[in-house]
Write an enzyme that holds these catalytic residues in place. Sequence first.
Site, PDB file in Angstrom:
ATOM      1  N   HIS A   1     -13.207 -65.197 -12.322  1.00 45.28           N
ATOM      2  CA  HIS A   1     -13.005 -66.091 -11.180  1.00 45.28           C
ATOM      3  C   HIS A   1     -12.706 -67.522 -11.648  1.00 45.28           C
ATOM      4  CE1 HIS A   1     -15.980 -63.186  -9.017  1.00 45.28           C
ATOM      5  NE2 HIS A   1     -14.736 -62.737  -8.935  1.00 45.28           N
TER       6      HIS A   1
ATOM      7  N   HIS B   1     -16.635 -64.802  -4.671  1.00 43.08           N
ATOM      8  CA  HIS B   1     -15.441 -64.373  -5.378  1.00 43.08           C
ATOM      9  C   HIS B   1     -14.261 -65.223  -4.908  1.00 43.08           C
ATOM     10  CE1 HIS B   1     -17.224 -60.356  -6.777  1.00 43.08           C
ATOM     11  NE2 HIS B   1     -18.196 -61.061  -6.204  1.00 43.08           N
TER      12      HIS B   1
END
Length: 589
Positions: free
Chosen positions: A524, A568
């Site tokens: 991420h 996320h």
Amino acid sequence: MFLYLIVVAGLASLGLCATYGSIKDVPKLEWDFIIVGGGTAGSVLANRLTENPKFKVLVIEAGPTNENATASIIPGLGLTQLAMTRYDWNFTTVPQKGLNNRVVTLQRGHILGGTSSVNGMVYSRGASSDYDRFANVTGDPGWGWDALQQYIKKNEKFENPPDNHDIKGEFDPAVHSFTGKVPVTLPGFLNPAVDSATIQASKELGGDFAFNLDMNSGKPLGLAWEQNTAGHDGTRSSAATSYLDSQTRSRNNLHIVTDTRISRLLKTPGTKGLTIRTVEIPSPDSSDPVILTASKEVILSGGTIGTPHILLHSGIGDENDLKTLNVPTVLHNPSVGRNFSDHTVFVITFGIAPGSIDLGPWVNLLTDSALQANALDIWNKNRTGPYVQYTPTDHIAWTRLSKDSPTLAIGDPSSGPNAGHIELIFGANSGVYAAIMLFVAPASRGSVTIGSNNPFEDPLIDPAFYTAEFDLPAAREGVQKALNFSKAPVWQNVITGFVGPLANATTDAEVDDVIRNGSECGLHPVGTAAMSPKDASWGVVDPDLLVKHVSGLRIVDASIMPFIPSGHTQVPVYLIAERAADMIKNTWQ
């Protein structure tokens, strides 16, 4: 050759030839916008900008088309089967001091749709305070949680799961959109015994693990049902499948070229000041590069790794570093490539007493090739079965460090009291109960730099994991929270304790060492071209995502986030791209 170009342009005008495999096949048209990168953000921009038939848009994607990558549409296969293939950039980090000097991989999608075509598909917006911090830091209220709700509606298309089970009580329909582009759903292949026990543990423990009806309400703390970017039809929802569908690709003002990398951005001749609306592309059959110029903007959507890599090779970066590598400086900006931030992921496993709980017939799917073949056969026949989701994990808990935690005395890098420090994804597989831990509030900051003036040499990626004082003890507390969850009464005589290195770690130092040895990239990454207030002395783009002190160049991807969200990053990138598309339309309409 002239006749060939007339034919190609004619076919394109009919919407029959909008995708090309080589730059030499692209018609010589006057482009309004050139989008560098057909990933998550680039796909959104391509769709939204070509809604205006007057805009001619060219998308330049380094990777191949998604249409030939079957695994990219099978939720259970994409992340694993496409890693370390032509559909992955195959990046690795420099040795990480915080990981006992290990080098770790950093998977990024090298494919139309970008990482949305290969990721783990968790649909997680993060906390409302993540976005409000963007707004506060940049001085632009349009980046706040409330202001972005309109883009959630444009992006999300919530659907029933493939197995059609009753989802009442598993999500809150009031916080979802059912009319957007990207299909989203709940787990579509359940493990009833494990799911029931997990929910029971939530009821018994409360606190950190109190049941949260919907983790995407802006208040994610607690244990909730996982949501994923997959649809009722059992296929992956990527930016390519959702925003670059056949109807969009048939637009005569959209052209996409795949398998094509630009070498650098160039100053546009005949313009005043520092105007950059030109890209340079190596020619596949000539020593002379292909030079393309947009009449309105070049939009850089190369991602957190690719965007600073291109900027640096274009002479936009720290002039001292560029001079060392014989890259002529076009614009001195030391912020380019800095502020890199990523989550870490660490898998915690617990033993399960044999026969204590029904794990179902697919428990060994991840390791049994016969089960894998059977699952694939079921998916091919009717788009159901275990491959309608990436992993056999149905629940996520978002937790914060305890208020009296000594680690918080160091300083809290999270965006606020509704934002998590730790994410735990729960599920059973291969005879163990797993808690996949993501440390989602890192204080560490790394960098993306270049090691030579060769634009096709991989960048130097340094996430600097666990280098900030806060991070490692916070991750250790995350392991303790997973252990606390395993001790719920419902797990008595079921979970037998840690399996693996943690089973023999008895001191904080030993646990820390296990974490260092077992942590990987959370996949991420953000922050390497961060947005900041218009008059700030730091940052790479203004709140409108135009590159500071440059005309004609905008950045739209995860690199512009000044802080990493406590979730996320797929959803935030979608929202950034949706808002950016409106900004661009408003500028040029």
